[in-house]
Design an enzyme around this catalytic site. Structure first.
Site, PDB file in Angstrom:
ATOM      1  N   ASP A  20     -14.983  48.207  20.885  1.00 28.29           N
ATOM      2  CA  ASP A  20     -14.089  48.441  21.946  1.00 28.29           C
ATOM      3  C   ASP A  20     -14.748  49.818  22.576  1.00 28.29           C
ATOM      4  O   ASP A  20     -15.378  50.440  21.967  1.00 28.29           O
ATOM      5  CB  ASP A  20     -12.752  49.126  21.126  1.00 28.29           C
ATOM      6  CG  ASP A  20     -11.585  48.807  22.115  1.00 28.29           C
ATOM      7  OD1 ASP A  20     -11.670  48.425  23.222  1.00 28.29           O
ATOM      8  OD2 ASP A  20     -10.389  49.288  21.890  1.00 28.29           O
ATOM      9  N   ARG A  24     -13.998  51.862  29.384  1.00 30.76           N
ATOM     10  CA  ARG A  24     -13.904  53.430  29.522  1.00 30.76           C
ATOM     11  C   ARG A  24     -15.517  54.008  29.454  1.00 30.76           C
ATOM     12  O   ARG A  24     -15.568  54.933  30.300  1.00 30.76           O
ATOM     13  CB  ARG A  24     -13.099  54.036  28.202  1.00 30.76           C
ATOM     14  CG  ARG A  24     -11.650  53.995  28.454  1.00 30.76           C
ATOM     15  CD  ARG A  24     -10.916  54.153  27.197  1.00 30.76           C
ATOM     16  NE  ARG A  24     -10.941  52.846  26.347  1.00 30.76           N
ATOM     17  CZ  ARG A  24     -10.679  53.072  25.006  1.00 30.76           C
ATOM     18  NH1 ARG A  24     -10.024  54.101  24.335  1.00 30.76           N
ATOM     19  NH2 ARG A  24     -10.714  51.902  24.304  1.00 30.76           N
ATOM     20  N   HIS A  37     -19.547  46.013  29.677  1.00 29.97           N
ATOM     21  CA  HIS A  37     -19.752  44.926  29.059  1.00 29.97           C
ATOM     22  C   HIS A  37     -21.308  44.492  28.825  1.00 29.97           C
ATOM     23  O   HIS A  37     -21.456  44.119  27.657  1.00 29.97           O
ATOM     24  CB  HIS A  37     -18.866  43.684  29.281  1.00 29.97           C
ATOM     25  CG  HIS A  37     -17.413  43.924  29.492  1.00 29.97           C
ATOM     26  ND1 HIS A  37     -16.764  44.376  28.399  1.00 29.97           N
ATOM     27  CD2 HIS A  37     -16.481  43.778  30.359  1.00 29.97           C
ATOM     28  CE1 HIS A  37     -15.490  44.518  28.618  1.00 29.97           C
ATOM     29  NE2 HIS A  37     -15.177  44.142  29.830  1.00 29.97           N
ATOM     30  N   LEU A 131     -29.625  38.449   7.739  1.00 31.22           N
ATOM     31  CA  LEU A 131     -28.243  38.895   8.241  1.00 31.22           C
ATOM     32  C   LEU A 131     -27.632  37.818   8.727  1.00 31.22           C
ATOM     33  O   LEU A 131     -27.856  37.029   9.487  1.00 31.22           O
ATOM     34  CB  LEU A 131     -28.378  39.939   9.339  1.00 31.22           C
ATOM     35  CG  LEU A 131     -27.265  40.595   9.867  1.00 31.22           C
ATOM     36  CD1 LEU A 131     -26.666  41.382   8.960  1.00 31.22           C
ATOM     37  CD2 LEU A 131     -27.617  41.145  11.355  1.00 31.22           C
ATOM     38  N   GLU A 207     -11.856  49.198   3.660  1.00 33.87           N
ATOM     39  CA  GLU A 207     -11.816  50.638   4.047  1.00 33.87           C
ATOM     40  C   GLU A 207     -11.863  50.525   5.535  1.00 33.87           C
ATOM     41  O   GLU A 207     -12.828  49.937   6.026  1.00 33.87           O
ATOM     42  CB  GLU A 207     -13.108  51.271   3.446  1.00 33.87           C
ATOM     43  CG  GLU A 207     -13.047  51.463   2.100  1.00 33.87           C
ATOM     44  CD  GLU A 207     -11.765  52.410   1.308  1.00 33.87           C
ATOM     45  OE1 GLU A 207     -11.271  53.082   2.061  1.00 33.87           O
ATOM     46  OE2 GLU A 207     -11.798  52.105   0.079  1.00 33.87           O
TER      47      GLU A 207
END
Ligand code: IPE
Ligand code: IPE
Ligand code: MG
Length: 241
Positions: A20, A24, A37, A131, A207
């Site tokens: 996120d 900004r 973006h 991955l 967490e």
């Protein structure tokens, strides 16, 4: 990666990220949101590389939510263009990087060429053992659970299982994340502290780590900070520590 006692840090197997703050980040630089973006999507590739180097096995990122369609049309189409390019690029690079790449979310609403790229990606990366990158596109956890329930109810109607045998494990089999371990650590950048409809079921014991860093600035050092934080937590899973 070592702590101050020269012991190895425990590396979380699965890290989920709400990336996120692109808008900004761009605004701070007096640039249009879409520039944020672009930089954000470039950063995803860097963070995946860092995660792989650190020994993380699964990365699941929130790239476009079911709610993000409400953004201005111009931004939505810029995001779709970026995702389209990102996925096509992944098709080319997945094998070289030994990456297993999947997309979760309601993909039927996406353009045909994006859906094709998603299917191709699944196919070409199936056997890769490095991955596991999962990209959530047109994803919302409530939508995922409703789709899962619809499929389960259909199967129950067709007598594929007995309703009294349906449990948490069976529900997991109907979710988009079927077969994946639950996230150990969830990171949200840009200072917001909410889930915005991300993996509500799967994050039950995860967490949470929140940082003010905006996504395009989130690098390997920041990922290491999140892992350090994770190592300070005492994980309980409802039992005794
Ligand atoms: C995250 O950045 C990327 C997406 C949601 C697609 P934002 O676009 O939400 O950036 P901010 O929150 O407006 O800064
Ligand atoms: C969450 O970010 C969704 C993604 C990162 C794709 P948003 O920026 O869209 O979430 P809200 O609107 O701040 O909750
Ligand atoms: Mg945002």
């Amino acid at each position: 990666m070592k702590n101050d006692k020269n012991e190895n840090y425990l590396i979380p197997e699965h890290v989920a990220i709400i990336l996120d703050g692109n808008g900004r980040w761009a605004k701070k630089k007096n640039m249009p949101r879409n520039y944020g973006h672009v930089k954000g999507s470039e950063n995803l590739e860097k963070v995946c590389k860092a995660a792989d180097e650190l020994g993380i096995k699964y990365i699941t990122v929130y790239a476009f939510s079911t709610e993000n369609w409400k953004r201005p049309e111009e931004e939505v189409s810029a995001l779709m263009k970026l995702l389209r390019n990102y996925l096509k690029d992944c098709v080319k690079k997945a094998n070289k990087n030994n990456m297993r790449i999947r997309v979760i979310g309601e993909i039927n609403r996406l353009d045909k060429d994006i859906r094709d790229a998603i299917m191709e990606l699944d196919e070409v990366s199936k056997k890769n053992t490095g991955l596991n990158l999962t990209i959530a596109i047109n994803y919302g956890a409530r939508d995922e659970m409703i789709r899962a329930m619809r499929k389960a109810m259909q199967d129950a109607k067709e007598d594929k299982f007995k309703i009294e045998d349906f449990n948490e494990e069976s529900f997991g089999e109907y979710l988009d994340t079927k077969g994946m371990p639950e996230p150990d650590l969830m990171i949200r950048t840009s200072g917001e502290q909410r889930l915005s409809n991300f993996l509500l079921w799967q994050l039950a014991y995860t967490e949470f780590y929140f940082t003010d860093v905006l996504w395009p600035d989130f690098d390997k050092k920041e990922l290491e900070k999140a892992i350090q934080y994770y190592n300070k937590r005492e994980r309980r899973y409802g039992g005794l520590a």
